[in-house]
Design a protein around this motif. Structure first.
Motif, PDB file in Angstrom:
ATOM      1  N   GLU A   1       0.832  -1.203   0.000  1.00  0.00           N
ATOM      2  CA  GLU A   1       0.000   0.000   0.000  1.00  0.00           C
ATOM      3  C   GLU A   1       0.864   1.249   0.000  1.00  0.00           C
ATOM      4  O   GLU A   1       1.975   1.243   0.534  1.00  0.00           O
ATOM      5  CB  GLU A   1      -0.909   0.041   1.230  1.00  0.00           C
ATOM      6  N   SER A   2       0.340   2.295  -0.568  1.00  0.00           N
ATOM      7  CA  SER A   2       1.004   3.593  -0.549  1.00  0.00           C
ATOM      8  C   SER A   2      -0.052   4.682  -0.676  1.00  0.00           C
ATOM      9  O   SER A   2      -1.212   4.399  -0.987  1.00  0.00           O
ATOM     10  CB  SER A   2       2.029   3.702  -1.684  1.00  0.00           C
TER      11      SER A   2
ATOM     12  N   GLY B   1      -0.813   7.011   1.797  1.00  0.00           N
ATOM     13  CA  GLY B   1      -1.295   7.563   3.046  1.00  0.00           C
ATOM     14  C   GLY B   1      -0.561   8.841   3.406  1.00  0.00           C
ATOM     15  O   GLY B   1       0.410   9.238   2.765  1.00  0.00           O
TER      16      GLY B   1
ATOM     17  N   LEU C   1      -5.242   6.123  -2.095  1.00  0.00           N
ATOM     18  CA  LEU C   1      -4.402   5.002  -1.705  1.00  0.00           C
ATOM     19  C   LEU C   1      -4.247   4.049  -2.878  1.00  0.00           C
ATOM     20  O   LEU C   1      -5.183   3.856  -3.655  1.00  0.00           O
ATOM     21  CB  LEU C   1      -5.009   4.257  -0.518  1.00  0.00           C
TER      22      LEU C   1
ATOM     23  N   CYS D   1      -2.731   0.050  -3.926  1.00  0.00           N
ATOM     24  CA  CYS D   1      -2.320  -1.272  -3.465  1.00  0.00           C
ATOM     25  C   CYS D   1      -1.767  -2.013  -4.674  1.00  0.00           C
ATOM     26  O   CYS D   1      -2.529  -2.453  -5.542  1.00  0.00           O
ATOM     27  CB  CYS D   1      -3.494  -2.022  -2.868  1.00  0.00           C
TER      28      CYS D   1
ATOM     29  N   TYR E   1      -5.450  -1.048   5.221  1.00  0.00           N
ATOM     30  CA  TYR E   1      -4.852  -2.286   4.724  1.00  0.00           C
ATOM     31  C   TYR E   1      -5.576  -2.747   3.466  1.00  0.00           C
ATOM     32  O   TYR E   1      -6.801  -2.679   3.371  1.00  0.00           O
ATOM     33  CB  TYR E   1      -4.977  -3.394   5.769  1.00  0.00           C
TER      34      TYR E   1
ATOM     35  N   THR F   1      -0.967   1.357   5.436  1.00  0.00           N
ATOM     36  CA  THR F   1      -0.493   2.728   5.260  1.00  0.00           C
ATOM     37  C   THR F   1      -1.309   3.642   6.172  1.00  0.00           C
ATOM     38  O   THR F   1      -2.526   3.500   6.272  1.00  0.00           O
ATOM     39  CB  THR F   1      -0.593   3.174   3.789  1.00  0.00           C
ATOM     40  N   GLN F   2      -0.624   4.548   6.840  1.00  0.00           N
ATOM     41  CA  GLN F   2      -1.279   5.396   7.840  1.00  0.00           C
ATOM     42  C   GLN F   2      -1.977   6.573   7.175  1.00  0.00           C
ATOM     43  O   GLN F   2      -1.383   7.277   6.339  1.00  0.00           O
ATOM     44  CB  GLN F   2      -0.244   5.924   8.837  1.00  0.00           C
TER      45      GLN F   2
END
Length: 119
Positions: free
Chosen positions: A6-7, A9, A20, A22, A96, A113-114
Motif C-alpha cells: 500500500e502507498s 497515506g 491510496l 495497493c 490495509y 499505510t497510515q
C-alpha cells in the motif's frame, strides 16, 4: 505467494482527499475480490470497501464511507485504488489492502499505510 504494498497515506486536513494504492506482485490478482480495511488505535480492523474480480467490477462500501470513498482497480497495473474524499477525523486509521482468496489461494494482506485526518 502474493505481495501487496500500500502507498498514498499521509496527513490531511478534514475535507481533504487522498488516494491510496495497493500494488500486487507475485500473481495476477484480476480474478480476485480485493478489499480495503482500516484499523484505528484501540479498535478492531473494519471493512471499508471491496471490488469484485474477473471483470465483474461490482463495488461494496461500508456505510461510514459511502458517497465519499471510491474503490477501483487497474488490471493492467495489477493495482487497486481507494479514492478518499471529504475526509473526516474519524477516518484516521491504518488502511490495509486485502486479497480475498478462494480455493487453494489464502487471503493476503498488505503491511498498511497510515492515514491521519486533522480537524
Amino acid at each position: 505467494q502474493v505481495q501487496l504494498v500500500e502507498s498514498g497515506g499521509g496527513l490531511v486536513q478534514a475535507g481533504g482527499s487522498l488516494r491510496l494504492s495497493c500494488a500486487a506482485s507475485g500473481r495476477t490478482v484480476n480474478a480476485y475480490r480485493m478489499g480495503w480495511f482500516r484499523q484505528a488505535p484501540g479498535k478492531e480492523r473494519e471493512f471499508v470497501a471491496a471490488i469484485r474480480g474477473s471483470g465483474g467490477g461490482n463495488t461494496y462500501y461500508a456505510d461510514a464511507v459511502k458517497g465519499r470513498f471510491t474503490i477501483s482497480r487497474d488490471n493492467a497495473k495489477n493495482t487497486v485504488y481507494l479514492q478518499m474524499n471529504n475526509l473526516k477525523p474519524g477516518d484516521t486509521a491504518v488502511y490495509y489492502c486485502k486479497l480475498e482468496g478462494w480455493g487453494r489461494t489464502p487471503d493476503y494482506w498488505g503491511q498498511g499505510t497510515q492515514v491521519t485526518v486533522s480537524s
